[in-house]
Design an enzyme around this catalytic site. Structure first.
Site: not given
Length: 897
Positions: A503, A505
């Site tokens: 999402c 990183e």
């Protein structure tokens, strides 16, 4: 027309925008999705999330048939068998095929990773009852009750993890398949050796109190970027040939590496096996399509089947020859990797740049039109949306909220440092506007070199209220790459290849030379293992709570931490004790997680992913033995940052600076929830609902002081200095600890959905938050209802530290649709993004939605099956999100201008 208007008209014309559009309430209508897309989405909306045992059975059978085989080869053969024996399902109107399983929204258990639950609950499962929670995190996690989730058993279907439905006839296969793994699964071997660490009892206390959300073995891969280069460049037959050449070259030779040199031959033998499995999997789809075409009477559907037969037959052996084959090849590889392990966050990367050469040639040659490409991209969205992660309720609901974070990045810089935006990326955005699905979520790597018309296109998409694209600061991402991976040899070229894994990183990449159409194109792709398998989600407000209670969890009555027995007579004493507990937590959790991941990489080393990731094939080493180019990628994940910072601000102000109350009085008020009912009693999980008790008058002054204390997000130096000090401390603290790769940890700031369950187990906090309610979302978002000075004040607060210090920073904002109406609204939205990026902010994402709509959808979810919202780095169907997170999203501050 006055001078001001004339100047504006000139500016708009230079950007290809008509002046009249600037004053229109709405922009051009978005074309409907293609007929094939609509028909397949209609099917999707009727489907339930289904777990079956086909893939697990073939993996298990092949694994035990190869007992005694070299471990790398044994693993590859088992994964290959699970793929090559899977029933190929092809729906009418599909043009792109393949799924995780034979079911469209399918998943399967991995007993070789985690078997104890299935073995312990064998009797309950066989007796056809709902499978109970696995652990404390599962029990406090809430899965959305609508959409495709199977939250309870019915008829012939058993509910597992409050999400997956499994047919009763499959349950005996699950039980029988799990039994051989008793005592030797990754989970149980990890527990065996973790018990040898000196802090194991402390680790168990931390996990049971949900200070830490879940174990690393639960989702050992993902939060990384896949790399499609090998199959696009060589094709499967070409890779098999390369494997044979490498086997002949290195088998029996150690080279100059006495540790892993001999293993190179086994690696190439394993890669040959997994490539054969992928090839056979594609071949099976080709054969199935041929059969379906032979019995189909509808000419259009028959032609689709014939095309699928051709495409799948070609990519089963040869490298892709056109765009259709190339995008299908990427799907094959993507599903191959997500089927190796329970995982989330296998990101697609910069697909529009990877596939641009194929798109360019097909359009130039008249093979495909843009509309035909958009149709494939719409259908691609359905395929990615169907990816499910079989995991516990704590992971599925408490962390993922049902999403699997297959992020597609756009923009950034190319190998030469110029804008990387391609014509295909415009179509990817268009497809996301027409076929509005949760996945793949889109992320714009904002760069000052990015074309203005592309930014406007992306902003127009964000305005639709889909939650995507989110916006990332490309320069900040590159700076983090150089800072974190420089010691491993990261150069500027590779730094430019970064994008998002999972999402939010930041994940390292590299450029590789794709030879196609008589040209060489440097295409980006991932170049690391997972960038999110470390210390998973530490609830920092909970740790602070336990400082105030001398290590005792008042909710459960358990002594979680050793009593510190200190008199908290100064702010510094309190904060230093929090640091001691934090470092103790990080130490014991990191040790146990290292063991979990070490056991995983020894027995469950990635096969497909180790084929794809550079420089595994070059080195002859799989991902577990550091075959990837970059390995400093394991993180420490935080949760509740702003709840924690605001709590510190309140205690510092009210107790230590102004001496309004003693620390004992503050603690007493928190333990008594300031005289209000808890969220456990009211079942309302956001701060906008308070129900008094007969104790409320006793605590009303202290509660008011807590609510009115300085808060982050208002450009208030008092709170912002605390926030800044925290970031410099946590940077130094995380870097003290080493991953199983022997590299320093770094901070990852994503709440995902953990602020729901971790807030649930936390008593009232000194910022005025009540017991059981969710923590603040994100990491640099203001706590809901506390930002009083507007969006730009939040930006000021958020950027008091250098965002490139950490892997990410998460900013969630909610806008009323009227705030961004028309072309002027699009420009305002883009200006907002640009202002934050120029201040050094890393990430911002938007919910463009009316809270009234969300409240109505919560009451009547059946009317809002297609409604999507942005949660924390991902978009999800509203009805598939648990109520605590729904409450939190509703209560976020809504800006109408």
């Amino acid at each position: 027309m006055n001078v001001k208007e004339t100047k504006l008209e000139d500016v708009l014309k230079s950007r290809g925008i008509d002046m009249k559009d600037a004053y229109n309430i709405s922009e051009a209508d978005i074309p409907e999705a293609k007929e094939s897309t609509q028909k397949l989405m209609d099917i999707y909306y009727t489907l339930k999330v289904t777990a079956d045992m086909e893939a697990a059975y073939w993996y298990n059978r092949t694994w035990w048939e190869n007992d005694g085989e070299v471990i790398e080869v044994r693993r590859a053969k088992a994964v290959a068998a699970s793929l090559s024996h899977m029933t190929p399902t092809i729906l009418p109107y599909e043009k792109l095929v393949m799924n995780k399983t034979k079911n469209v929204r399918g998943a399967f258990p991995f007993p070789w990773v985690c078997a104890s639950f299935f073995n312990a609950q064998a009797e309950a499962l066989m007796n056809e009852v709902d499978a109970p929670a696995e652990n404390e995190a599962d029990s406090v996690s809430v899965v959305g009750a609508g959409g495709g989730n199977v939250t309870e058993s019915y008829g012939n279907v058993i509910s597992i993890a409050k999400k997956f439905g499994m047919r009763k006839e499959e349950i005996p296969v699950l039980v029988k398949t799990s039994k051989p793994w008793e005592g030797i699964s990754v989970e149980e071997l990890s527990n065996k050796y973790s018990k040898m660490t000196p802090g194991y009892d402390q680790f168990k206390n931390i996990m049971e109190s949900v200070i830490c959300m879940f174990d690393s073995f639960a989702i050992p891969q993902g939060r990384e970027v896949i790399n499609y280069y090998m199959p696009l460049q060589y094709g499967f037959d070409g890779i098999i040939k390369l494997c044979d050449e490498k086997i002949a070259e290195v088998m029996g030779e150690a080279g100059d590496d006495g540790d892993f040199g001999m293993s190179r031959g086994y690696y190439y033998a394993a890669m040959k096996e997994i490539t054969k499995g992928l090839s056979a999997w594609c071949e099976n789809y080709s054969k199935r399509a041929k059969y379906l075409a032979s019995i189909e009477t509808d000419s259009e559907i028959k032609a689709n089947y014939e095309k699928i037969e051709e495409v799948m037959g070609n990519i089963a052996h040869k490298k892709p020859a056109n765009f259709w084959e190339a995008i299908q090849m990427t799907l094959c590889c993507h599903f191959g990797v997500v089927n190796e392990d329970p995982q989330s966050g296998l990101s697609i990367g910069r697909l529009g740049q990877v596939l641009q050469p194929f798109y360019e040639k097909d359009v130039e040659d008249g093979i495909m039109t843009d509309e035909e490409v958009i149709e494939l991209l719409e259908l691609y969205r359905i395929k990615i949306t169907c990816i499910e992660c079989f995991a516990s309720a704590g992971v599925s609901g408490g962390v993922l909220s049902g999403n699997t974070f297959n992020n597609l990045s756009l923009g950034g810089q190319n190998y030469d440092g110029l804008s990387a935006v391609t014509p295909l990326e415009y179509l990817i955005v268009e497809a996301g506007m027409r076929n509005q699905t949760p996945q793949p979520t889109l992320s714009v790597l904002y760069d000052e070199k990015t074309p203005e018309d592309f930014l406007m296109k992306a902003a127009s998409c964000t305005k639709l209220g889909l939650g995507y694209p989110a916006w990332m600061n490309n320069q900040t991402g590159m700076n983090f790459m150089m800072r974190n991976y420089g010691p491993e040899g990261m150069d500027l070229h590779d730094a430019r290849a970064w994008c998002l894994g999972g999402c939010l990183e930041s994940a390292p990449g590299c450029f590789l030379p794709l030879e196609y159409n008589g040209k060489v194109t440097m295409i980006p792709g991932g170049a690391s293992p997972t960038c999110g398998t470390g210390v998973h989600f530490i609830g920092m407000p909970k740790v602070l709570e336990l400082v105030l209670t001398n290590g005792l969890d008042k909710r459960t009555g358990k002594q979680v931490y050793p009593p510190h027995n200190k008199k908290l007579d100064s702010y510094e004493t309190m904060v230093n004790q929090w640091k001691e507990y934090m470092e103790l937590t990080t130490d014991v959790v990191n040790r146990c997680n290292n063991i979990q991941m070490d056991i995983w990489r020894k027995y469950n080393m990635p096969a497909v992913n180790s084929l794809l990731k550079p420089d595994c094939f070059k080195k002859g080493k799989h991902i577990g033995t550091m075959g990837a180019r970059y390995n400093s990628c394991i993180n420490f994940e935080s949760c509740g940052t702003i709840t924690f910072v605001n709590s510190l601000s309140s205690i510092k102000k009210n107790v230590f600076d102004d001496s309004k109350f003693t620390i004992e009085e503050m603690t007493d008020a928190m333990l008594n929830n300031f005289g209000f009912k808890t969220a456990y009693e009211t079942e309302v999980f956001s701060p906008d609902f308070r129900e008094s008790t007969d104790k409320s008058t006793k605590y009303e002054k202290i509660f008011a002081a807590c609510v009115n204390a300085p808060k982050y997000g208002n450009a208030d130096k008092y709170a912002d200095e605390i926030f800044k000090a925290y970031h410099y401390y946590i940077y130094d603290m995380t870097h003290k600890f080493r991953s199983y790769y022997g590299k320093p940890l770094y901070l990852c700031q994503i709440s995902v959905s953990t602020h729901g369950p971790q807030g649930f187990v936390t008593l009232a906090t000194a910022d005025g938050r009540l017991a059981g309610t969710t923590y603040s979302d994100g990491s640099v978002s203001a706590a809901a209802g506390t930002d009083k000075n507007g969006i730009y004040a939040i930006f000021e607060s958020a950027t008091v530290y250098d965002h490139s210090m950490h892997q990410n920073a998460q900013m969630n904002l909610k806008l009323h649709p009227t705030a961004v109406k028309g072309i002027n609204g699009t420009r305002k939205l883009l200006d907002l993004v640009r202002a934050y990026m120029r201040k050094g902010g890393f990430h911002v994402q938007f919910n463009v939605v009316d809270s009234k709509t969300l409240r109505d959808a919560q009451l009547t979810p059946e009317k809002y099956r297609e409604l999507m919202v942005r949660v924390a780095g991902f978009t999800q169907y509203w009805c598939e999100i648990g109520k605590p997170i729904q409450d939190e999203v509703i209560y976020r501050t809504e800006y109408d201008k």
